[in-house]
Design a protein around this motif. Structure first.
Motif, mmCIF file in Angstrom:
data_model
loop_
_atom_site.group_PDB
_atom_site.id
_atom_site.type_symbol
_atom_site.label_atom_id
_atom_site.label_comp_id
_atom_site.label_asym_id
_atom_site.label_seq_id
_atom_site.Cartn_x
_atom_site.Cartn_y
_atom_site.Cartn_z
ATOM 1 N N GLU A 123 0.844 -1.186 0.000
ATOM 2 C CA GLU A 123 0.000 0.000 0.000
ATOM 3 C C GLU A 123 0.886 1.244 0.000
ATOM 4 N N GLY A 124 0.557 2.194 -0.839
ATOM 5 C CA GLY A 124 1.319 3.420 -0.931
ATOM 6 C C GLY A 124 2.479 3.356 -1.913
ATOM 7 N N PHE A 125 2.632 2.207 -2.605
ATOM 8 C CA PHE A 125 3.691 2.080 -3.609
ATOM 9 C C PHE A 125 3.606 3.263 -4.575
ATOM 10 N N THR A 126 4.753 3.896 -4.811
ATOM 11 C CA THR A 126 4.811 5.041 -5.717
ATOM 12 C C THR A 126 6.055 4.929 -6.587
ATOM 13 N N PHE A 156 14.203 7.073 -12.958
ATOM 14 C CA PHE A 156 13.028 6.655 -12.189
ATOM 15 C C PHE A 156 13.460 6.365 -10.758
ATOM 16 N N GLY A 157 12.486 6.305 -9.905
ATOM 17 C CA GLY A 157 12.693 5.874 -8.532
ATOM 18 C C GLY A 157 11.391 5.316 -8.028
ATOM 19 N N TYR A 158 11.487 4.402 -7.066
ATOM 20 C CA TYR A 158 10.246 3.952 -6.456
ATOM 21 C C TYR A 158 10.476 3.621 -4.995
ATOM 22 N N ALA A 159 9.384 3.748 -4.244
ATOM 23 C CA ALA A 159 9.437 3.545 -2.807
ATOM 24 C C ALA A 159 8.032 3.204 -2.325
ATOM 25 N N PHE A 160 7.952 2.820 -1.063
ATOM 26 C CA PHE A 160 6.658 2.605 -0.431
ATOM 27 C C PHE A 160 6.808 2.751 1.077
ATOM 28 N N PRO A 161 5.697 3.091 1.750
ATOM 29 C CA PRO A 161 5.740 3.126 3.206
ATOM 30 C C PRO A 161 5.873 1.688 3.711
ATOM 31 N N CYS A 162 6.652 1.502 4.745
ATOM 32 C CA CYS A 162 6.808 0.144 5.268
ATOM 33 C C CYS A 162 7.089 0.202 6.760
ATOM 34 N N GLY A 218 10.675 3.088 2.516
ATOM 35 C CA GLY A 218 11.736 2.261 1.965
ATOM 36 C C GLY A 218 11.967 2.677 0.522
ATOM 37 N N LEU A 219 13.102 3.303 0.259
ATOM 38 C CA LEU A 219 13.465 3.700 -1.106
ATOM 39 C C LEU A 219 14.153 2.512 -1.753
ATOM 40 N N CYS A 220 13.496 1.927 -2.745
ATOM 41 C CA CYS A 220 13.980 0.675 -3.327
ATOM 42 C C CYS A 220 14.918 0.883 -4.501
ATOM 43 N N GLU A 221 14.647 1.826 -5.332
ATOM 44 C CA GLU A 221 15.491 2.088 -6.504
ATOM 45 C C GLU A 221 15.435 3.562 -6.836
ATOM 46 N N LEU A 222 16.559 4.054 -7.322
ATOM 47 C CA LEU A 222 16.659 5.407 -7.865
ATOM 48 C C LEU A 222 17.762 5.339 -8.906
ATOM 49 N N ALA A 223 17.408 5.522 -10.159
ATOM 50 C CA ALA A 223 18.391 5.379 -11.242
ATOM 51 C C ALA A 223 18.158 6.461 -12.290
ATOM 52 N N VAL A 224 19.263 7.010 -12.778
ATOM 53 C CA VAL A 224 19.221 8.022 -13.830
ATOM 54 C C VAL A 224 20.239 7.608 -14.891
ATOM 55 N N SER A 225 19.838 7.672 -16.140
ATOM 56 C CA SER A 225 20.743 7.341 -17.239
ATOM 57 C C SER A 225 21.992 8.214 -17.152
ATOM 58 N N PRO A 226 23.163 7.639 -17.423
ATOM 59 C CA PRO A 226 24.423 8.378 -17.249
ATOM 60 C C PRO A 226 24.474 9.742 -17.943
ATOM 61 N N SER A 227 23.939 9.851 -19.143
ATOM 62 C CA SER A 227 24.007 11.136 -19.850
ATOM 63 C C SER A 227 23.122 12.200 -19.198
ATOM 64 N N TRP A 228 22.283 11.808 -18.259
ATOM 65 C CA TRP A 228 21.405 12.748 -17.568
ATOM 66 C C TRP A 228 21.777 12.904 -16.095
ATOM 67 N N ALA A 261 12.775 13.949 -4.181
ATOM 68 C CA ALA A 261 11.850 14.906 -3.571
ATOM 69 C C ALA A 261 10.399 14.538 -3.861
ATOM 70 N N GLU A 262 10.120 14.087 -5.079
ATOM 71 C CA GLU A 262 8.749 13.696 -5.426
ATOM 72 C C GLU A 262 8.301 12.472 -4.629
ATOM 73 N N LEU A 263 9.214 11.531 -4.397
ATOM 74 C CA LEU A 263 8.857 10.360 -3.578
ATOM 75 C C LEU A 263 8.568 10.780 -2.135
ATOM 76 N N LEU A 264 9.398 11.663 -1.592
ATOM 77 C CA LEU A 264 9.151 12.139 -0.227
ATOM 78 C C LEU A 264 7.810 12.860 -0.141
ATOM 79 N N LYS A 265 7.500 13.660 -1.144
ATOM 80 C CA LYS A 265 6.227 14.393 -1.166
ATOM 81 C C LYS A 265 5.044 13.430 -1.239
ATOM 82 N N ALA A 266 5.150 12.420 -2.068
ATOM 83 C CA ALA A 266 4.045 11.476 -2.260
ATOM 84 C C ALA A 266 3.819 10.593 -1.037
ATOM 85 N N ILE A 267 4.882 10.189 -0.371
ATOM 86 C CA ILE A 267 4.766 9.222 0.731
ATOM 87 C C ILE A 267 4.731 9.901 2.102
ATOM 88 N N ALA A 268 5.324 11.067 2.231
ATOM 89 C CA ALA A 268 5.323 11.866 3.463
ATOM 90 C C ALA A 268 5.812 11.089 4.685
#
Length: 189
Positions: free
Chosen positions: A64-67, A80-86, A111-121, A132-139
């Motif tokens: 629940e709360g997966f984002t 991309f990044g994804y997390a969920f409350p746990c 729980g921040l599970c993944e955060l990845a950005v392509s090398p050229s970016w 920041a968006e994950l923190l905002k969404a999950i609080a």
């Protein structure tokens, strides 16, 4: 234009039902961000592969709360990044839980599970914006993640975001050792 003010990158937020069609794309971004793991048979054995990522994400969709947040430049996903409350019991497990400070165990945890950005970016503020968006969404009150000790780029980002080393951690008894990092979210604001 400074990296932190890029306006050509758009961040989109997805819930669990929207993620399955994105699995191949996020696996491609992950592989692009981790070339040192892609052709390393030992990494795949340790569960560090694009296929393992797909399985991991699918397994986490039930929380629940997966984002999932994704960064797009000119219509192409570049991070991309994804997390969920746990619960601390779920995230740290019975072996590590006694070593986690009481205020962390009692607080709302992400729980921040993944955060990845392509090398050229990378180094353009995209990882920071995704976080920041994950923190905002999950609080949460606390955020926690695992990072490979040899992932210097990731560790540099997490240090800048305010994460601090909390100890060594293994996902499985014979798996690789990760660095467990903690962030008090009020400090990140």
């Amino acid at each position: 234009m400074t990296p932190s003010t890029r306006t050509d990158v758009v961040i989109r937020t997805y819930g669990p039902g929207q993620v399955p069609p994105l699995l191949d794309t996020i696996a491609d971004v992950w592989a692009d961000a981790h070339p040192e793991l892609v052709n390393n048979p030992g990494a795949a054995t340790d569960g560090l592969s694009a296929d393992a990522l797909r399985r991991q994400v699918v397994g986490h969709l039930r929380h629940e709360g997966f984002t999932l947040v994704a960064a797009y430049a000119h219509g192409t996903m570049v991070g991309f990044g994804y997390a969920f409350p746990c619960t601390p019991e779920y995230w740290y497990g019975p072996d590590l839980l006694p070593d986690i400070p009481e205020d962390v165990r009692a607080g709302r945890l992400m729980g921040l599970c993944e955060l990845a950005v392509s090398p050229s970016w990378q180094c353009q503020g995209i990882g920071t914006r995704l976080h920041a968006e994950l923190l905002k969404a999950i609080a949460p009150q606390w955020s926690s993640l695992l990072v490979r000790p040899d992932n210097t780029a990731g560790r540099s980002l997490y240090d800048r975001l305010g994460y601090r080393y909390a100890g060594p951690y293994r996902n499985t008894p014979n798996g690789p050792v990760f660095n467990l990092l903690l962030l008090p979210v009020e400090d990140a604001a």
